[in-house]
Scaffold this motif. Structure first.
Motif, mmCIF file in Angstrom:
data_model
loop_
_atom_site.group_PDB
_atom_site.id
_atom_site.type_symbol
_atom_site.label_atom_id
_atom_site.label_comp_id
_atom_site.label_asym_id
_atom_site.label_seq_id
_atom_site.Cartn_x
_atom_site.Cartn_y
_atom_site.Cartn_z
ATOM 1 N N GLN A 70 -2.360 25.796 -144.869
ATOM 2 C CA GLN A 70 -1.709 27.017 -145.354
ATOM 3 C C GLN A 70 -2.711 27.895 -146.093
ATOM 4 O OE1 GLN A 70 1.531 25.015 -147.672
ATOM 5 N NE2 GLN A 70 2.834 26.535 -146.652
ATOM 6 N N TYR A 71 -2.492 29.199 -146.014
ATOM 7 C CA TYR A 71 -3.221 30.111 -146.881
ATOM 8 C C TYR A 71 -2.636 29.976 -148.284
ATOM 9 C CZ TYR A 71 -5.049 32.385 -142.685
ATOM 10 O OH TYR A 71 -5.674 32.648 -141.499
ATOM 11 N N ARG A 72 -3.445 30.306 -149.293
ATOM 12 C CA ARG A 72 -2.956 30.208 -150.671
ATOM 13 C C ARG A 72 -3.332 31.456 -151.457
ATOM 14 N NH1 ARG A 72 -6.177 24.594 -150.298
ATOM 15 N NH2 ARG A 72 -5.486 24.380 -148.144
ATOM 16 N N ILE A 73 -2.378 31.965 -152.182
ATOM 17 C CA ILE A 73 -2.641 33.030 -153.144
ATOM 18 C C ILE A 73 -2.617 32.383 -154.518
ATOM 19 C CG2 ILE A 73 -1.747 35.141 -154.205
ATOM 20 C CD1 ILE A 73 -0.545 35.844 -151.468
ATOM 21 N N ILE A 74 -3.694 32.517 -155.267
ATOM 22 C CA ILE A 74 -3.795 31.843 -156.564
ATOM 23 C C ILE A 74 -4.104 32.860 -157.660
ATOM 24 C CG2 ILE A 74 -4.994 30.081 -157.918
ATOM 25 C CD1 ILE A 74 -5.581 28.572 -155.380
ATOM 26 N N TYR A 75 -3.297 32.786 -158.721
ATOM 27 C CA TYR A 75 -3.523 33.635 -159.889
ATOM 28 C C TYR A 75 -3.461 32.763 -161.137
ATOM 29 C CZ TYR A 75 -3.021 37.385 -163.320
ATOM 30 O OH TYR A 75 -3.211 38.222 -164.395
ATOM 31 N N PHE A 76 -4.422 32.938 -162.035
ATOM 32 C CA PHE A 76 -4.458 32.221 -163.309
ATOM 33 C C PHE A 76 -3.969 33.143 -164.416
ATOM 34 C CE2 PHE A 76 -7.351 29.869 -160.693
ATOM 35 C CZ PHE A 76 -7.423 28.577 -161.203
ATOM 36 N N GLY A 77 -3.113 32.624 -165.290
ATOM 37 C CA GLY A 77 -2.613 33.423 -166.399
ATOM 38 C C GLY A 77 -1.847 32.547 -167.369
ATOM 39 N N LEU B 151 -3.121 28.903 -167.982
ATOM 40 C CA LEU B 151 -4.289 28.655 -168.824
ATOM 41 C C LEU B 151 -3.873 28.342 -170.260
ATOM 42 C CD1 LEU B 151 -6.471 31.611 -167.483
ATOM 43 C CD2 LEU B 151 -6.799 29.169 -166.993
ATOM 44 N N ASP B 152 -2.577 28.095 -170.444
ATOM 45 C CA ASP B 152 -2.016 27.842 -171.772
ATOM 46 C C ASP B 152 -1.142 26.588 -171.736
ATOM 47 O OD1 ASP B 152 -1.160 28.090 -174.389
ATOM 48 O OD2 ASP B 152 0.216 29.747 -173.987
ATOM 49 N N PRO B 153 -1.752 25.423 -171.456
ATOM 50 C CA PRO B 153 -0.949 24.204 -171.326
ATOM 51 C C PRO B 153 -0.221 23.802 -172.611
ATOM 52 C CG PRO B 153 -3.296 23.675 -171.414
ATOM 53 C CD PRO B 153 -3.189 25.166 -171.273
ATOM 54 N N GLU B 154 -0.686 24.298 -173.738
ATOM 55 C CA GLU B 154 -0.039 23.980 -175.018
ATOM 56 C C GLU B 154 1.397 24.483 -175.055
ATOM 57 O OE1 GLU B 154 -0.661 25.056 -179.767
ATOM 58 O OE2 GLU B 154 -2.380 25.111 -178.402
ATOM 59 N N TYR C 214 -0.614 33.226 -180.547
ATOM 60 C CA TYR C 214 -1.979 33.491 -180.098
ATOM 61 C C TYR C 214 -1.942 34.026 -178.672
ATOM 62 C CZ TYR C 214 -1.306 28.981 -177.757
ATOM 63 O OH TYR C 214 -0.811 27.953 -176.984
ATOM 64 N N LEU C 215 -3.058 34.582 -178.240
ATOM 65 C CA LEU C 215 -3.209 35.072 -176.881
ATOM 66 C C LEU C 215 -4.299 34.284 -176.171
ATOM 67 C CD1 LEU C 215 -3.097 38.939 -177.500
ATOM 68 C CD2 LEU C 215 -1.255 37.508 -176.597
ATOM 69 N N ILE C 216 -4.328 34.375 -174.866
ATOM 70 C CA ILE C 216 -5.371 33.758 -174.067
ATOM 71 C C ILE C 216 -6.143 34.877 -173.369
ATOM 72 C CG2 ILE C 216 -5.931 32.179 -172.179
ATOM 73 C CD1 ILE C 216 -4.710 30.702 -174.497
ATOM 74 N N ASP C 217 -7.384 35.042 -173.742
ATOM 75 C CA ASP C 217 -8.244 35.978 -173.023
ATOM 76 C C ASP C 217 -8.745 35.272 -171.767
ATOM 77 O OD1 ASP C 217 -8.066 37.968 -175.020
ATOM 78 O OD2 ASP C 217 -9.633 36.970 -176.188
ATOM 79 N N HIS C 218 -8.665 35.939 -170.611
ATOM 80 C CA HIS C 218 -9.063 35.254 -169.386
ATOM 81 C C HIS C 218 -9.475 36.223 -168.287
ATOM 82 C CE1 HIS C 218 -5.293 36.217 -167.178
ATOM 83 N NE2 HIS C 218 -4.735 36.148 -168.364
ATOM 84 N N SER C 219 -10.199 35.694 -167.336
ATOM 85 C CA SER C 219 -10.585 36.473 -166.159
ATOM 86 C C SER C 219 -9.339 36.821 -165.368
ATOM 87 C CB SER C 219 -11.528 35.660 -165.265
ATOM 88 O OG SER C 219 -12.606 35.140 -165.987
ATOM 89 N N ARG C 220 -9.390 37.972 -164.699
ATOM 90 C CA ARG C 220 -8.254 38.412 -163.871
ATOM 91 C C ARG C 220 -8.691 38.429 -162.412
ATOM 92 N NH1 ARG C 220 -6.702 44.115 -165.767
ATOM 93 N NH2 ARG C 220 -4.976 43.845 -164.285
ATOM 94 N N GLN C 221 -8.225 37.450 -161.662
ATOM 95 C CA GLN C 221 -8.498 37.408 -160.231
ATOM 96 C C GLN C 221 -7.244 37.003 -159.470
ATOM 97 O OE1 GLN C 221 -11.123 35.720 -162.067
ATOM 98 N NE2 GLN C 221 -12.808 37.090 -161.664
ATOM 99 N N GLY C 222 -6.986 37.691 -158.404
ATOM 100 C CA GLY C 222 -5.940 37.279 -157.477
ATOM 101 C C GLY C 222 -6.623 36.820 -156.204
ATOM 102 N N TYR C 223 -6.743 35.524 -156.030
ATOM 103 C CA TYR C 223 -7.508 34.969 -154.918
ATOM 104 C C TYR C 223 -6.640 34.751 -153.683
ATOM 105 C CZ TYR C 223 -11.447 33.526 -157.962
ATOM 106 O OH TYR C 223 -12.530 33.482 -158.815
ATOM 107 N N LEU C 224 -7.248 34.938 -152.520
ATOM 108 C CA LEU C 224 -6.657 34.496 -151.263
ATOM 109 C C LEU C 224 -7.591 33.453 -150.678
ATOM 110 C CD1 LEU C 224 -4.535 34.758 -148.968
ATOM 111 C CD2 LEU C 224 -6.052 36.471 -147.936
#
Length: 205
Positions: A66-73, A113-116, A166-176
């Protein structure tokens, strides 16, 4: 120079220009069709096993073929993450409407990115707002850190004195990613949903 001669020169000039433009149009299609994906050969991605929104385990190998679209946030993100994710999932929805077979070929994933704070229950409530097939993933901080490194995502917990939140500063990528987990392209989540859909359909057909 006579007017008659001038007219002939103009005809030759515009005729040459027209042929040039037509030649350009004829050559564009093959180049477009044979173009390599933007991220072809990039060292992005890798194996993982994380906890999904139902409390079970999900691995990258579950999506082989399968193709996958992945976003971290993170779900507590006040503005950026929900807008990005909405654009990506709206784009996926448009692509699925245009080509219904894509519903079986593409799996969208949201990795926290915020497992807490982002346990399965929190993730379940969150991903349900964006797409019926969106899978939310979390894990220990070590797990998330390892996955983020493989996918070239930088993140950092930002706390403010005197505040419990608190906030999480993170890279912004929407991967395919492709059927074998290979990186294909970055999706234009900061554009329109149609632009996202067009990019998805470009590389998944």
């Amino acid at each position: 120079m006579s007017g008659r001669m001038m007219n002939k020169l103009l005809l030759v000039f515009f005729g040459t220009l027209l042929l040039s433009l037509l030649s350009g149009c004829n050559l564009a299609s093959p180049v477009e069709e044979s173009a390599e994906p933007p991220l072809a050969g990039a060292k992005i991605g890798g194996t993982f096993t994380l906890t999904n929104q139902d409390g079970g385990k999900t691995s990258d190998s579950d999506f082989t073929g399968q193709y996958r679209i992945i976003y971290f946030g993170f779900t507590y993100c006040p503005d950026v993450c929900p807008v990005d994710l909405a654009n990506l999932m709206n784009g996926l929805t448009l692509a699925e409407k245009a080509k219904p077979e894509l519903a079986e070929k593409i799996q969208p994933l949201f990795i926290s990115l915020d497992p807490e704070r982002d346990g399965p229950e929190q993730l379940k409530q969150y991903v349900d707002n964006f797409h019926p097939r969106l899978i939310g993933l979390t894990g220990s901080l070590d797990d998330i850190t390892a996955v983020a490194k493989k996918y070239l995502i930088i993140f950092n917990k930002r706390e403010s004195p005197g505040f419990s939140e608190y906030l999480i500063d993170h890279s912004r990528q929407g991967y395919l990613f492709g059927p074998d987990g290979e990186p294909i392209a970055l999706l234009p989540f900061d554009g329109t949903a149609q632009q996202v859909a067009d990019e998805i359909m470009r590389w998944t057909t």
